[in-house]
Design a protein around this motif. Structure first.
Motif, PDB file in Angstrom:
ATOM      1  N   SER A 197       0.853  -1.185   0.000  1.00  0.00           N
ATOM      2  CA  SER A 197       0.000   0.000   0.000  1.00  0.00           C
ATOM      3  C   SER A 197       0.889   1.235   0.000  1.00  0.00           C
ATOM      4  O   SER A 197       2.053   1.196   0.423  1.00  0.00           O
ATOM      5  N   ASP A 198       0.355   2.330  -0.467  1.00  0.00           N
ATOM      6  CA  ASP A 198       1.131   3.567  -0.520  1.00  0.00           C
ATOM      7  C   ASP A 198       1.571   4.011   0.865  1.00  0.00           C
ATOM      8  O   ASP A 198       2.639   4.607   1.034  1.00  0.00           O
ATOM      9  N   SER A 199       0.767   3.707   1.867  1.00  0.00           N
ATOM     10  CA  SER A 199       1.062   4.180   3.221  1.00  0.00           C
ATOM     11  C   SER A 199       2.265   3.491   3.857  1.00  0.00           C
ATOM     12  O   SER A 199       2.839   4.018   4.812  1.00  0.00           O
ATOM     13  N   VAL A 200       2.655   2.321   3.345  1.00  0.00           N
ATOM     14  CA  VAL A 200       3.777   1.598   3.943  1.00  0.00           C
ATOM     15  C   VAL A 200       4.941   1.413   2.977  1.00  0.00           C
ATOM     16  O   VAL A 200       6.013   0.939   3.394  1.00  0.00           O
ATOM     17  N   LYS A 201       4.761   1.777   1.733  1.00  0.00           N
ATOM     18  CA  LYS A 201       5.799   1.573   0.724  1.00  0.00           C
ATOM     19  C   LYS A 201       7.080   2.289   1.142  1.00  0.00           C
ATOM     20  O   LYS A 201       7.060   3.448   1.548  1.00  0.00           O
ATOM     21  N   GLY A 202       8.186   1.569   1.067  1.00  0.00           N
ATOM     22  CA  GLY A 202       9.469   2.128   1.453  1.00  0.00           C
ATOM     23  C   GLY A 202       9.818   1.929   2.919  1.00  0.00           C
ATOM     24  O   GLY A 202      10.967   2.138   3.321  1.00  0.00           O
ATOM     25  N   ARG A 203       8.831   1.545   3.726  1.00  0.00           N
ATOM     26  CA  ARG A 203       9.071   1.312   5.156  1.00  0.00           C
ATOM     27  C   ARG A 203       8.886  -0.160   5.542  1.00  0.00           C
ATOM     28  O   ARG A 203       9.581  -0.657   6.439  1.00  0.00           O
ATOM     29  N   PHE A 204       7.951  -0.834   4.911  1.00  0.00           N
ATOM     30  CA  PHE A 204       7.650  -2.232   5.223  1.00  0.00           C
ATOM     31  C   PHE A 204       8.155  -3.136   4.109  1.00  0.00           C
ATOM     32  O   PHE A 204       8.162  -2.751   2.937  1.00  0.00           O
ATOM     33  N   THR A 205       8.534  -4.353   4.493  1.00  0.00           N
ATOM     34  CA  THR A 205       8.952  -5.361   3.528  1.00  0.00           C
ATOM     35  C   THR A 205       8.280  -6.683   3.843  1.00  0.00           C
ATOM     36  O   THR A 205       8.381  -7.175   4.977  1.00  0.00           O
ATOM     37  N   ILE A 206       7.610  -7.243   2.853  1.00  0.00           N
ATOM     38  CA  ILE A 206       7.005  -8.565   3.004  1.00  0.00           C
ATOM     39  C   ILE A 206       7.952  -9.591   2.401  1.00  0.00           C
ATOM     40  O   ILE A 206       8.577  -9.341   1.357  1.00  0.00           O
ATOM     41  N   SER A 207       8.061 -10.740   3.056  1.00  0.00           N
ATOM     42  CA  SER A 207       8.890 -11.818   2.540  1.00  0.00           C
ATOM     43  C   SER A 207       8.295 -13.138   3.004  1.00  0.00           C
ATOM     44  O   SER A 207       7.415 -13.171   3.868  1.00  0.00           O
ATOM     45  N   ARG A 208       8.774 -14.218   2.431  1.00  0.00           N
ATOM     46  CA  ARG A 208       8.285 -15.534   2.832  1.00  0.00           C
ATOM     47  C   ARG A 208       9.398 -16.547   2.709  1.00  0.00           C
ATOM     48  O   ARG A 208      10.318 -16.392   1.900  1.00  0.00           O
ATOM     49  N   ASP A 209       9.295 -17.595   3.517  1.00  0.00           N
ATOM     50  CA  ASP A 209      10.212 -18.717   3.472  1.00  0.00           C
ATOM     51  C   ASP A 209       9.348 -19.962   3.323  1.00  0.00           C
ATOM     52  O   ASP A 209       8.757 -20.431   4.311  1.00  0.00           O
ATOM     53  N   ASN A 210       9.259 -20.478   2.120  1.00  0.00           N
ATOM     54  CA  ASN A 210       8.382 -21.622   1.887  1.00  0.00           C
ATOM     55  C   ASN A 210       8.871 -22.887   2.595  1.00  0.00           C
ATOM     56  O   ASN A 210       8.074 -23.762   2.921  1.00  0.00           O
ATOM     57  N   ALA A 211      10.160 -22.975   2.848  1.00  0.00           N
ATOM     58  CA  ALA A 211      10.691 -24.127   3.573  1.00  0.00           C
ATOM     59  C   ALA A 211      10.251 -24.111   5.039  1.00  0.00           C
ATOM     60  O   ALA A 211      10.147 -25.163   5.670  1.00  0.00           O
ATOM     61  N   LYS A 212       9.987 -22.913   5.563  1.00  0.00           N
ATOM     62  CA  LYS A 212       9.562 -22.767   6.946  1.00  0.00           C
ATOM     63  C   LYS A 212       8.070 -22.484   7.078  1.00  0.00           C
ATOM     64  O   LYS A 212       7.563 -22.261   8.182  1.00  0.00           O
ATOM     65  N   ASN A 213       7.366 -22.456   5.946  1.00  0.00           N
ATOM     66  CA  ASN A 213       5.919 -22.195   5.963  1.00  0.00           C
ATOM     67  C   ASN A 213       5.580 -20.903   6.698  1.00  0.00           C
ATOM     68  O   ASN A 213       4.612 -20.841   7.474  1.00  0.00           O
ATOM     69  N   THR A 214       6.368 -19.881   6.449  1.00  0.00           N
ATOM     70  CA  THR A 214       6.220 -18.642   7.194  1.00  0.00           C
ATOM     71  C   THR A 214       6.298 -17.432   6.260  1.00  0.00           C
ATOM     72  O   THR A 214       7.120 -17.417   5.344  1.00  0.00           O
ATOM     73  N   VAL A 215       5.455 -16.448   6.548  1.00  0.00           N
ATOM     74  CA  VAL A 215       5.533 -15.165   5.871  1.00  0.00           C
ATOM     75  C   VAL A 215       5.857 -14.109   6.922  1.00  0.00           C
ATOM     76  O   VAL A 215       5.431 -14.227   8.083  1.00  0.00           O
ATOM     77  N   TYR A 216       6.608 -13.107   6.510  1.00  0.00           N
ATOM     78  CA  TYR A 216       7.082 -12.075   7.434  1.00  0.00           C
ATOM     79  C   TYR A 216       6.652 -10.697   6.960  1.00  0.00           C
ATOM     80  O   TYR A 216       6.417 -10.464   5.766  1.00  0.00           O
ATOM     81  N   LEU A 217       6.593  -9.787   7.912  1.00  0.00           N
ATOM     82  CA  LEU A 217       6.402  -8.378   7.583  1.00  0.00           C
ATOM     83  C   LEU A 217       7.392  -7.586   8.426  1.00  0.00           C
ATOM     84  O   LEU A 217       7.216  -7.456   9.646  1.00  0.00           O
ATOM     85  N   GLN A 218       8.443  -7.102   7.784  1.00  0.00           N
ATOM     86  CA  GLN A 218       9.422  -6.252   8.453  1.00  0.00           C
ATOM     87  C   GLN A 218       8.925  -4.813   8.388  1.00  0.00           C
ATOM     88  O   GLN A 218       8.690  -4.283   7.301  1.00  0.00           O
ATOM     89  N   MET A 219       8.751  -4.211   9.544  1.00  0.00           N
ATOM     90  CA  MET A 219       8.196  -2.857   9.620  1.00  0.00           C
ATOM     91  C   MET A 219       9.238  -1.927  10.222  1.00  0.00           C
ATOM     92  O   MET A 219       9.627  -2.092  11.381  1.00  0.00           O
TER      93      MET A 219
END
Length: 124
Positions: free
Chosen positions: A61-83
């Motif tokens: 979203s425009d409100s978080v672009k440049g500050r938040f990063t979404i990532s995932r690790d399929n081997a760990k069945n996990t998604v992350y949100l770095q804020m």
């Protein structure tokens, strides 16, 4: 459906960072596009970010672009949100969601499974 459990929320000061995690179980994680949404008191659930099955597409979203990063690790069945550079207006309950499709969307109705949410509070 896939079961989702978020963690990592908390109370921080403006400018601080947090990393949210969402652990998935019950189905093949890589079959799902994943998303993060948030809901502040008295407001609708808003889109934050989504990531495709193999991380090739990430949208914010425009409100978080440049500050938040979404990532995932399929081997760990996990998604992350770095804020990073958190602001008081980021205060909300954060939800992860799974969609049985290759690429996510900003529409919460396109997502099939939801976690219980984790509270993020940013003080000024």
């Amino acid at each position: 459906q896939v079961q989702l459990v978020e963690s990592g929320g908390g109370l921080v000061q403006a400018g601080d960072s947090l990393r949210l995690s969402c652990a998935a179980s019950g189905r093949t994680f890589s079959n799902y596009a994943m998303g993060w949404f948030r809901q502040a008191p008295g407001k609708e659930r808003d889109f934050v970010a989504h990531i495709s099955r193999y991380s090739g597409t990430r949208v914010y979203s425009d409100s978080v672009k440049g500050r938040f990063t979404i990532s995932r690790d399929n081997a760990k069945n996990t998604v992350y949100l770095q804020m990073n550079s958190l602001k008081p207006e980021d205060t909300a309950v954060y939800y992860c969601a799974a969609a049985r499709r290759s690429v996510g969307t900003a529409n919460p109705t396109d997502f099939d499974s939801w976690g219980q949410g984790t509270q993020v509070t940013v003080s000024s």
